[in-house]
Design a protein around this motif. Structure first.
Motif, PDB file in Angstrom:
ATOM      1  N   LEU A 146       0.853  -1.199   0.000  1.00  0.00           N
ATOM      2  CA  LEU A 146       0.000   0.000   0.000  1.00  0.00           C
ATOM      3  C   LEU A 146       0.883   1.241   0.000  1.00  0.00           C
ATOM      4  O   LEU A 146       1.659   1.463   0.950  1.00  0.00           O
ATOM      5  CB  LEU A 146      -0.905   0.001   1.246  1.00  0.00           C
ATOM      6  N   ASP A 150       4.103   3.985   2.774  1.00  0.00           N
ATOM      7  CA  ASP A 150       4.111   5.346   3.326  1.00  0.00           C
ATOM      8  C   ASP A 150       2.922   5.565   4.269  1.00  0.00           C
ATOM      9  O   ASP A 150       1.982   6.315   3.973  1.00  0.00           O
ATOM     10  CB  ASP A 150       4.101   6.361   2.177  1.00  0.00           C
ATOM     11  N   HIS A 151       2.930   4.864   5.395  1.00  0.00           N
ATOM     12  CA  HIS A 151       1.895   4.989   6.419  1.00  0.00           C
ATOM     13  C   HIS A 151       2.481   4.524   7.752  1.00  0.00           C
ATOM     14  O   HIS A 151       3.632   4.075   7.784  1.00  0.00           O
ATOM     15  CB  HIS A 151       0.630   4.216   6.026  1.00  0.00           C
ATOM     16  N   MET A 159      -8.140  -2.535   3.040  1.00  0.00           N
ATOM     17  CA  MET A 159      -6.784  -2.252   2.567  1.00  0.00           C
ATOM     18  C   MET A 159      -6.475  -0.755   2.616  1.00  0.00           C
ATOM     19  O   MET A 159      -6.275  -0.098   1.584  1.00  0.00           O
ATOM     20  CB  MET A 159      -6.590  -2.804   1.158  1.00  0.00           C
ATOM     21  N   PHE A 160      -6.474  -0.237   3.817  1.00  0.00           N
ATOM     22  CA  PHE A 160      -6.093   1.156   4.029  1.00  0.00           C
ATOM     23  C   PHE A 160      -5.338   1.223   5.346  1.00  0.00           C
ATOM     24  O   PHE A 160      -5.388   0.290   6.153  1.00  0.00           O
ATOM     25  CB  PHE A 160      -7.324   2.068   4.074  1.00  0.00           C
ATOM     26  N   ASN A 161      -4.644   2.305   5.561  1.00  0.00           N
ATOM     27  CA  ASN A 161      -4.008   2.523   6.851  1.00  0.00           C
ATOM     28  C   ASN A 161      -3.892   4.021   7.070  1.00  0.00           C
ATOM     29  O   ASN A 161      -4.058   4.813   6.156  1.00  0.00           O
ATOM     30  CB  ASN A 161      -2.630   1.867   6.922  1.00  0.00           C
ATOM     31  N   LEU A 162      -3.620   4.401   8.297  1.00  0.00           N
ATOM     32  CA  LEU A 162      -3.465   5.813   8.579  1.00  0.00           C
ATOM     33  C   LEU A 162      -1.984   6.168   8.598  1.00  0.00           C
ATOM     34  O   LEU A 162      -1.120   5.364   8.975  1.00  0.00           O
ATOM     35  CB  LEU A 162      -4.147   6.189   9.879  1.00  0.00           C
ATOM     36  N   LEU A 217      -3.954  13.014  10.680  1.00  0.00           N
ATOM     37  CA  LEU A 217      -3.876  11.704  10.068  1.00  0.00           C
ATOM     38  C   LEU A 217      -4.340  11.780   8.623  1.00  0.00           C
ATOM     39  O   LEU A 217      -5.198  12.576   8.262  1.00  0.00           O
ATOM     40  CB  LEU A 217      -4.682  10.677  10.870  1.00  0.00           C
ATOM     41  N   LYS A 218      -3.722  10.952   7.820  1.00  0.00           N
ATOM     42  CA  LYS A 218      -4.126  10.787   6.431  1.00  0.00           C
ATOM     43  C   LYS A 218      -4.572   9.348   6.252  1.00  0.00           C
ATOM     44  O   LYS A 218      -3.884   8.432   6.709  1.00  0.00           O
ATOM     45  CB  LYS A 218      -2.938  11.088   5.509  1.00  0.00           C
ATOM     46  N   VAL A 219      -5.728   9.162   5.629  1.00  0.00           N
ATOM     47  CA  VAL A 219      -6.166   7.804   5.332  1.00  0.00           C
ATOM     48  C   VAL A 219      -5.527   7.408   4.001  1.00  0.00           C
ATOM     49  O   VAL A 219      -5.924   7.881   2.933  1.00  0.00           O
ATOM     50  CB  VAL A 219      -7.706   7.715   5.249  1.00  0.00           C
ATOM     51  N   VAL A 220      -4.524   6.549   4.086  1.00  0.00           N
ATOM     52  CA  VAL A 220      -3.805   6.084   2.895  1.00  0.00           C
ATOM     53  C   VAL A 220      -4.587   4.899   2.339  1.00  0.00           C
ATOM     54  O   VAL A 220      -4.839   3.928   3.054  1.00  0.00           O
ATOM     55  CB  VAL A 220      -2.358   5.668   3.254  1.00  0.00           C
ATOM     56  N   ARG A 221      -5.008   4.995   1.056  1.00  0.00           N
ATOM     57  CA  ARG A 221      -5.796   3.905   0.452  1.00  0.00           C
ATOM     58  C   ARG A 221      -5.576   3.897  -1.048  1.00  0.00           C
ATOM     59  O   ARG A 221      -4.892   4.757  -1.566  1.00  0.00           O
ATOM     60  CB  ARG A 221      -7.277   4.031   0.794  1.00  0.00           C
TER      61      ARG A 221
END
Lengths: 226, 226
Positions: free
Chosen positions: A157, A161-162, A219-222, B222-226
């Motif tokens: 992902l 970069d999370h 399939m996400f992360n902060l 926070l950024k929600v990386v997706r």
């Protein structure tokens, strides 16, 4: 390293497989080995039964909680939160003593349906309860804020970069766990301090579950942007 | 737009100042106008008293909760969570009826010191309580997950590459709030669904506060990386 992964579900499989792939000697712990291997139906989330997964991971052994824990240098709690204390009691306090115990579980209570509530909030946490119940173990709360596939392969992902988090009372234990997370590909491991910080990461779950529902994928992360 | 910002603290000042700067007609609401203007000491967080801020923001009016709400087309709740229901009652249900009410407050209970606990968790939220107490208002939970300076000027951090959330039962109200957030510079506004999603964003606070302590600054998001 000799590692015991307690729990045969999606999180246990993901962690055991990845750790074995990195060259660790991994034993998965379960309550009842025969019963685990006898399961033929997918779990409630649609994941294949352990025996199917095991066939493609022949280097990973399966043993009782106690046998897995006894031979391990480091342990991972990958059981459901409601079952974690019992699983660790079955593993045996003596087998946990002095060892790093990575707690990935969340205190989710599904007894009233979905979304689950938390059975610990605010002034306590599952991480603290585990540390309190097994004072000789060196508990590090980690990886409870993202889905199993991203726990072990963060680079899939956004090239990793999370952010992920660790908390625990033992600085050396956290160093060990941070190195393990970095070996998975994590590049932003944030140390939140002592084990009471598990309150915060566990309480993220209601937001995380809601977001999963709206994004229609886990399939996400902060990322902590700072 | 005619906007009432209820609350004279750091969040109220940041929002009122930014909204006025964008050309809105802003009135800040307070319980007691004379008492608010008479304060000469900084608040407990070290922020200057309202009168000092007001001198540099002459276009922003100060009025009672009720007077501010009566003339507004849209309202922002920027009071402390423990005081929000009382402030909105003082504003008057009739003055809220049919109007968008942006709720930025968090249910923090500081009565036992720091870190605060949450006075609502899991199966309820402050956002829901406000919507329940004022059923004619169109509550949108927003901006409760980041510090005031970043609420209104997100581009000052990583050129705005981070996320904020809205939740509420009224789709048109959320559209209005999303447009307002975008006018501040937010580029990733995630709609979490109905007002029950406020449970999730409010329960982030223990994690957020811990992170603030470890990073030694509130200037993160926070950024929600997706």
């Amino acid at each position: 390293m000799k590692i015991a992964v307690l729990g045969t579900g999606m999180v246990g499989q993901a962690l055991a497989g990845r750790l074995a792939g990195l060259g660790h000697e991994v034993t998965v712990g379960t309550r009842d080995v025969a019963a685990t291997l006898a399961k033929t139906a997918p779990d409630s989330m649609g994941n294949p039964p352990y025996a199917v997964w095991s066939a493609t991971h022949p280097r990973v052994r399966l043993a009782t909680f106690a046998a897995a824990a006894a031979s391990a240098e480091l342990l991972v709690n990958a059981t459901l939160g409601v079952a974690s204390i019992a699983a660790l009691e079955a593993a045996g306090a003596d087998n946990l003593a002095g060892k790093v115990l990575v707690d990935t579980a969340n205190p989710l209570d599904f007894s009233h349906g979905f979304p689950p509530t938390l059975f610990v909030t605010d002034t306590d946490s599952l991480g603290e309860r585990i540390q309190g119940a097994f004072p000789q173990s060196r508990v590090v709360k980690a990886l409870n804020t993202l889905t199993a596939a991203l726990m072990v392969n963060p680079k899939t992902l956004a090239d990793g970069d999370h952010s992920v988090f660790v908390s625990g009372n033992d600085a050396e234990a956290k160093k060990t766990v941070i190195a393990l997370l970095e070996s998975f590909g994590h590049t932003d491991v944030i140390d939140l301090g002592d084990i009471t910080a598990a309150r915060g990461t566990e309480m993220i779950l209601p937001w995380w579950l809601r977001l999963m529902g709206m994004l229609n994928t886990p399939m996400f992360n902060l990322k902590v942007v700072r």
